[in-house]
Design a protein around this motif. Structure first.
Motif, PDB file in Angstrom:
ATOM      1  N   VAL A 193     -84.160  44.128 -45.450  1.00 17.83           N
ATOM      2  CA  VAL A 193     -84.265  45.468 -46.020  1.00 17.83           C
ATOM      3  C   VAL A 193     -82.930  46.203 -45.990  1.00 17.83           C
ATOM      4  CG1 VAL A 193     -85.391  47.705 -45.823  1.00 17.83           C
ATOM      5  CG2 VAL A 193     -86.693  45.613 -45.384  1.00 17.83           C
ATOM      6  N   SER A 240     -91.269  37.781 -51.367  1.00 19.35           N
ATOM      7  CA  SER A 240     -91.952  39.063 -51.187  1.00 19.35           C
ATOM      8  C   SER A 240     -91.167  39.998 -50.277  1.00 19.35           C
ATOM      9  CB  SER A 240     -93.356  38.840 -50.617  1.00 19.35           C
ATOM     10  OG  SER A 240     -93.291  38.237 -49.342  1.00 19.35           O
ATOM     11  N   TRP A 241     -90.393  39.462 -49.343  1.00 18.37           N
ATOM     12  CA  TRP A 241     -89.560  40.306 -48.495  1.00 18.37           C
ATOM     13  C   TRP A 241     -88.462  40.994 -49.306  1.00 18.37           C
ATOM     14  CZ3 TRP A 241     -88.298  36.979 -43.534  1.00 18.37           C
ATOM     15  CH2 TRP A 241     -89.422  36.973 -42.701  1.00 18.37           C
ATOM     16  N   GLY A 244     -90.499  42.378 -53.180  1.00 22.38           N
ATOM     17  CA  GLY A 244     -91.811  43.001 -53.197  1.00 22.38           C
ATOM     18  C   GLY A 244     -92.858  42.094 -53.821  1.00 22.38           C
ATOM     19  N   ASN A 245     -94.095  42.525 -53.697  1.00 22.85           N
ATOM     20  CA  ASN A 245     -95.223  41.744 -54.194  1.00 22.85           C
ATOM     21  C   ASN A 245     -96.169  42.684 -54.911  1.00 22.85           C
ATOM     22  OD1 ASN A 245     -97.815  40.378 -54.348  1.00 22.85           O
ATOM     23  ND2 ASN A 245     -96.948  38.833 -52.989  1.00 22.85           N
ATOM     24  N   GLY A 248     -99.147  43.788 -53.099  1.00 26.55           N
ATOM     25  CA  GLY A 248     -98.983  44.604 -51.906  1.00 26.55           C
ATOM     26  C   GLY A 248     -98.833  43.813 -50.627  1.00 26.55           C
ATOM     27  N   ASP A 249     -98.852  42.483 -50.699  1.00 23.61           N
ATOM     28  CA  ASP A 249     -98.706  41.650 -49.514  1.00 23.61           C
ATOM     29  C   ASP A 249     -97.226  41.385 -49.278  1.00 23.61           C
ATOM     30  OD1 ASP A 249     -98.959  39.971 -47.410  1.00 23.61           O
ATOM     31  OD2 ASP A 249     -99.941  38.350 -48.500  1.00 23.61           O
ATOM     32  N   ASN A 250     -96.729  41.725 -48.083  1.00 20.60           N
ATOM     33  CA  ASN A 250     -95.311  41.570 -47.815  1.00 20.60           C
ATOM     34  C   ASN A 250     -95.023  40.352 -46.937  1.00 20.60           C
ATOM     35  OD1 ASN A 250     -96.387  42.451 -45.423  1.00 20.60           O
ATOM     36  ND2 ASN A 250     -94.766  43.927 -44.969  1.00 20.60           N
ATOM     37  N   HIS A 295     -95.493  38.637 -41.657  1.00 19.20           N
ATOM     38  CA  HIS A 295     -95.723  39.968 -42.236  1.00 19.20           C
ATOM     39  C   HIS A 295     -94.726  40.956 -41.652  1.00 19.20           C
ATOM     40  CE1 HIS A 295     -99.764  38.856 -43.840  1.00 19.20           C
ATOM     41  NE2 HIS A 295     -99.711  38.001 -42.842  1.00 19.20           N
ATOM     42  N   LYS A 296     -94.114  41.752 -42.507  1.00 14.82           N
ATOM     43  CA  LYS A 296     -93.194  42.781 -42.049  1.00 14.82           C
ATOM     44  C   LYS A 296     -93.964  44.027 -41.628  1.00 14.82           C
ATOM     45  CE  LYS A 296     -88.640  41.828 -43.850  1.00 14.82           C
ATOM     46  NZ  LYS A 296     -88.137  41.811 -42.472  1.00 14.82           N
ATOM     47  N   GLU A 298     -94.179  47.939 -40.499  1.00 13.22           N
ATOM     48  CA  GLU A 298     -93.435  49.169 -40.825  1.00 13.22           C
ATOM     49  C   GLU A 298     -92.938  49.841 -39.536  1.00 13.22           C
ATOM     50  OE1 GLU A 298     -92.605  49.977 -43.743  1.00 13.22           O
ATOM     51  OE2 GLU A 298     -93.796  48.423 -44.747  1.00 13.22           O
TER      52      GLU A 298
END
Length: 298
Positions: A193, A240-241, A244-245, A248-250, A295-296, A298
């Motif tokens: 990110v 996806s990292w 994006g996806n 909505g799945d990261n 999964h990332k 937040e």
């Protein structure tokens, strides 16, 4: 068997055939570990999938059995409120065969995941033949299922593990890639990110074996490393990292495949293939596969 069994019906213990299906949200897949074992018996070859999960309702597990044609012949789902009793058994008839599932987790100890590390047993019996026995309480298991220690050994082989891991930059797990080998610490690190030029690193027991720079151009690929002196193919897909996806799945996907006959060729479609569902490989193949969904948080 085809999907992660974290959604259940109204009964505490539910038996399903190959036509059963369930729809689970992405949240339901959290804190989930599925282990797959290849078992041989007098009645043929089977794949047994043990799924351990933890959610807001508590902990539970699922046992699913596939035959040599990759067809699910039965599934036993143990809901959190049944799991809370910590011990029990379930017998059911499938055709002319009788299958029994026995468990005792009253003294089970857990590390960071939903699967116990010690102080438990879980056994699967087919027509009085022991197919699978997990845990360190083997004497208690033999006594419960009524099979002698001498005649109750099983030849189950641990062939695959599918796990969801969570983190911001660092994702860790443990795995034993080769039978008889030791258990290794796996660490995946990536700042996708904030880094202008994100880099992906994979360490085994603290030693960096894979490092990918210019990750935006190499978000999907493979490499081969050596663990315990034997080759292990490593695959990654971190699209996806980085980008994006739409769903909505990261989660990024990593796969470690220990197989002396593996070719090392990378097939991007494999990450979307039903092959990643259980059972994760044809019966004729050997080796161990670890699949991580990172999964990332937040």
């Amino acid at each position: 068997m085809r999907d992660f069994p974290t959604c259940f019906g109204e009964n505490g213990v539910q038996v399903a055939d190959s036509s059963s299906s369930s729809s689970c949200t992405s949240k339901a897949a959290q804190n989930l570990v599925t282990c797959v074992y290849h078992c041989n018996s007098a009645d043929g070859s089977f794949m047994i999938s043990i799924s351990w999960f933890r959610n807001l309702m508590g902990q539970g597990l699922s046992v699913a059995i596939d035959d040599s044609k990759n067809q699910c012949i039965c599934k036993v789902d143990i809901k959190p409120w049944i799991f809370a009793r910590r011990k029990g058994s379930k017998g059911l008839e499938v055709g002319s065969s009788e299958i029994g599932v026995f468990w005792d987790l009253s003294r089970a100890r857990f590390a960071c995941g939903p699967d116990p590390t010690e102080g438990f047993y879980l056994a699967v019996v087919l027509d009085h033949e022991l197919l699978l026995l997990l845990g360190d309480m083997k004497k208690e298991a033999y006594k419960k299922i009524g099979i002698s220690t001498a005649g109750g050994s099983c030849n189950a082989v641990f062939v695959a593990k599918k796990e969801h891991v969570f983190g911001k930059k660092l994702y860790t797990t443990r795995a034993q890639f080769h039978g008889g080998g030791r258990t290794h610490d796996i660490a995946i690190e990536c700042d996708a990110v904030h880094a202008g030029d994100p880099c992906l690193s994979i360490r085994i027991d603290g030693k960096r074996l894979v490092q990918i720079r210019r990750l935006k151009w190499k978000f999907r690929g493979n490499d081969t490393v050596f663990i315990d002196g034997l080759p292990v193919d490593v695959f990654w897909d971190v699209h996806s990292w980085l980008f994006g996806n739409a769903a909505g799945d990261n989660a990024a996907v990593f796969m470690f495949r220990a197989d002396e006959r593996s070719s090392g060729a990378f097939d991007p479609a494999a990450f979307e293939s039903p092959w990643l569902s259980c059972p994760p490989r044809p019966f004729k193949e050997a080796g161990f596969t670890l699949i991580l969904y990172a999964h990332k948080s937040e």
